[in-house]
Design a protein around this motif. Structure first.
Motif, PDB file in Angstrom:
ATOM      1  N   HIS A 146      77.989  72.366  83.602  1.00  0.00           N
ATOM      2  CA  HIS A 146      76.951  71.331  83.574  1.00  0.00           C
ATOM      3  C   HIS A 146      76.923  70.523  84.868  1.00  0.00           C
ATOM      4  O   HIS A 146      77.968  70.137  85.380  1.00  0.00           O
ATOM      5  CB  HIS A 146      77.183  70.397  82.380  1.00  0.00           C
ATOM      6  N   SER A 154      75.326  78.288  79.251  1.00  0.00           N
ATOM      7  CA  SER A 154      74.874  77.770  80.557  1.00  0.00           C
ATOM      8  C   SER A 154      76.037  77.741  81.548  1.00  0.00           C
ATOM      9  O   SER A 154      77.205  77.762  81.148  1.00  0.00           O
ATOM     10  CB  SER A 154      74.273  76.375  80.406  1.00  0.00           C
ATOM     11  N   TYR A 180      72.207  74.898  76.310  1.00  0.00           N
ATOM     12  CA  TYR A 180      72.978  74.089  77.273  1.00  0.00           C
ATOM     13  C   TYR A 180      74.468  74.101  76.927  1.00  0.00           C
ATOM     14  O   TYR A 180      75.318  74.170  77.812  1.00  0.00           O
ATOM     15  CB  TYR A 180      72.429  72.665  77.217  1.00  0.00           C
ATOM     16  N   ASN A 181      74.768  74.055  75.631  1.00  0.00           N
ATOM     17  CA  ASN A 181      76.167  73.968  75.215  1.00  0.00           C
ATOM     18  C   ASN A 181      76.853  75.315  75.046  1.00  0.00           C
ATOM     19  O   ASN A 181      78.073  75.374  74.966  1.00  0.00           O
ATOM     20  CB  ASN A 181      76.275  73.174  73.907  1.00  0.00           C
ATOM     21  N   TYR A 197      67.101  73.857  73.270  1.00  0.00           N
ATOM     22  CA  TYR A 197      67.531  73.567  74.641  1.00  0.00           C
ATOM     23  C   TYR A 197      69.009  73.155  74.656  1.00  0.00           C
ATOM     24  O   TYR A 197      69.783  73.631  75.473  1.00  0.00           O
ATOM     25  CB  TYR A 197      66.688  72.421  75.235  1.00  0.00           C
ATOM     26  N   VAL A 256      67.784  75.438  82.026  1.00  0.00           N
ATOM     27  CA  VAL A 256      68.882  74.853  81.232  1.00  0.00           C
ATOM     28  C   VAL A 256      70.132  75.714  81.388  1.00  0.00           C
ATOM     29  O   VAL A 256      71.247  75.193  81.504  1.00  0.00           O
ATOM     30  CB  VAL A 256      68.463  74.731  79.749  1.00  0.00           C
ATOM     31  N   ASP A 316      70.694  69.376  82.604  1.00  0.00           N
ATOM     32  CA  ASP A 316      70.594  68.694  81.317  1.00  0.00           C
ATOM     33  C   ASP A 316      69.195  68.922  80.723  1.00  0.00           C
ATOM     34  O   ASP A 316      68.187  68.748  81.415  1.00  0.00           O
ATOM     35  CB  ASP A 316      70.824  67.189  81.539  1.00  0.00           C
ATOM     36  N   PRO A 317      69.114  69.303  79.434  1.00  0.00           N
ATOM     37  CA  PRO A 317      67.811  69.586  78.827  1.00  0.00           C
ATOM     38  C   PRO A 317      66.820  68.421  78.910  1.00  0.00           C
ATOM     39  O   PRO A 317      65.625  68.647  79.102  1.00  0.00           O
ATOM     40  CB  PRO A 317      68.155  69.875  77.363  1.00  0.00           C
TER      41      PRO A 317
END
Lengths: 293, 176
Positions: free
Chosen positions: A92, A89, A85-86, A81, A161, A166-167
């Protein structure tokens, strides 16, 4: 309004509120409600050995499910995840009300599709049939899990995600949807007022989902909201008295048999069909699919 | 129901929910950008004329003497695989929350480079002595939001500590 929705929130506070809803609800709602259900069973002279053993099997399958999830590596899932996300995605999203509300709604939406897939493909039903195989309907049934029940959610949560959520918030929202679902496993509550029954998933809608009556098969997949079923053509109201269980009853309260019966039935079916292609199709086609002669 | 109908309805739901979250966040960022510029100016002043800057901050209605002295430039040393040297941060007060942004990097030789201004620390609660917040830690090219604690040693030094599943550290931040 925008100011309220975008007000930055503290992770410590958000984590605390999810802890109250997700974790503590076992103590202040679920267990007391289950005790109330047992009293009701006794009052109605329905409290028997089968029901007690079935409830025990439910709890044991939950323990087995958690053990398998731990062995499969929940931390590895969390790492996946965070990697998504990093790396892949959208920008954020900050922690605020609109992020939390939309994340819970998206988790509920993802649950609808994940749940629908669990019913409509062979490998999904092999694990999810465990949850449906009880001939009873009470809060302990909510804890009756199959061995691979946590695999499908990963596929459906990763897109959330990727949207920039945020995961950890996604995971907390998924648990929130599950906890809400738990509360629906009861015969004590009849029907709510019409607006509630129209928007939310309720015990009545979920009884239908657990019904083995033909018209109730593969209906009412929703988690928190029933509007997904109305929107995607899978809604069915509770009219006929529900007969709980599956079309091919298990007739056992042995936790090992309960936990693995879906997988063993799937393995038998794969063994019985001819050809590699058909064996593969058994995994991804609907559970009642059989190759043409 | 046709598969195409299911697909388009699903996409509409995702766009509506995900889009509204991004839209509101974007709108609020614009508002913050418009409101924080006076504070930015005051911080720039602080680097050269700290006393005048303090007076300026005191003029603003939401200035809190007990906590807002943390606003300003802070420097901390790093000695990790990813980075060796010092980072200068700017702590700003935004909507009642103290946020620290990267301001400049200094390598081991003392050469400095302007940073992109990433938000790295959010101090959610601070009573002037101790505080709690979220610190963004980068480890093996992944960034994690972890809970941290602030402990003021004196008005020019504070300790920032965290413990994330056994990965713990205490950093010393000194006023620039």
């Amino acid at each position: 309004m925008i100011e309220f929705l975008s007000k930055e929130l503290s992770w410590i506070d958000v984590d605390y509120w999810f802890y109250v809803f997700n974790d503590l609800s076992l103590i202040y709602i679920i267990v007391p409600f289950f005790v109330l259900e047992l009293i009701r069973y006794a009052w109605q002279k329905r409290l028997n050995t089968n029901l007690v053993l079935d409830s025990l099997a439910n709890i044991i399958t939950f323990g087995a499910f958690l053990t398998i999830e731990f062995l499969l590596g929940l931390l590895a899932v969390t790492k996946l995840y965070f990697w998504v996300y990093n790396h892949i995605s959208l920008p954020h999203l900050e922690l605020n009300w609109i992020t939390i509300i939309t994340c819970v709604l998206l988790a509920d939406f993802a649950y609808y599709w994940e749940h629908r897939m669990m019913h409509r493909i062979g490998i999904g039903w092999a694990t999810h049939t465990v949850h449906h195989s009880s001939p009873h309907f009470n809060m302990s049934v909510a804890y009756r899990f199959g061995p691979l029940d946590a695999i499908m959610p990963i596929i459906f949560s990763l897109p959330i995600v990727m949207l920039g959520y945020d995961p950890i918030l996604v995971l907390l929202s998924e648990v929130f949807v599950q906890v809400f679902q738990t509360l629906l496993h009861t015969e004590i509550i009849g029907k709510f007022i019409k607006p509630v029954e129209f928007i939310f998933n309720t015990p009545s809608h979920h009884r239908v989902h657990h019904g083995s009556n033909r018209q109730y098969w593969d209906k009412n997949y929703g988690g928190i909201l029933i509007i997904w079923d109305r929107m995607f053509g899978t809604f069915e109201p509770e009219i006929e008295t529900v007969r709980y269980g599956i079309s091919e009853p298990l007739h056992s309260t042995n936790p090992v048999k309960v936990f693995f019966h879906g997988i063993t039935r799937l393995a038998k079916k794969i063994g019985s069909v001819e050809g590699f292609k058909n064996k593969f199709l058994v995994l991804i086609k609907p559970p009642d699919w059989m190759p043409k002669e | 129901m046709k598969n195409s109908t299911l697909l388009f309805r699903s996409l509409a739901v995702i766009l509506l929910l995900g889009g509204s979250a991004h839209l509101v966040s974007y709108a609020s960022e614009q508002t913050v950008d418009n409101t924080i510029s006076p504070v930015d100016e005051s911080i720039e002043l602080q680097t050269s004329k700290s006393e005048e800057n303090t007076l300026l901050l005191k003029d603003t209605s939401d200035y809190n003497e007990e906590t807002d002295y943390i606003i300003g430039n802070w420097k901390t040393m790093y000695n990790s695989k990813d980075f060796k040297g010092a980072i200068v941060f700017i702590i700003k007060k935004e909507k009642g929350v103290f946020n620290a942004y990267t301001h400049a990097y200094e390598d081991e030789n003392g050469d400095s480079e302007k940073a992109k201004g990433h938000k790295i620390l959010m101090i959610k609660s601070f009573d002037g002595y101790k505080g709690k917040g979220i610190y963004k830690v980068t480890y093996e090219k992944q960034t994690y939001d972890i809970e941290c604690e602030i402990d003021m040693v004196d008005e020019n030094t504070f300790k920032l500590s965290y413990d994330y599943y056994g990965y713990s550290d205490v950093e010393t931040w000194k006023r620039q």
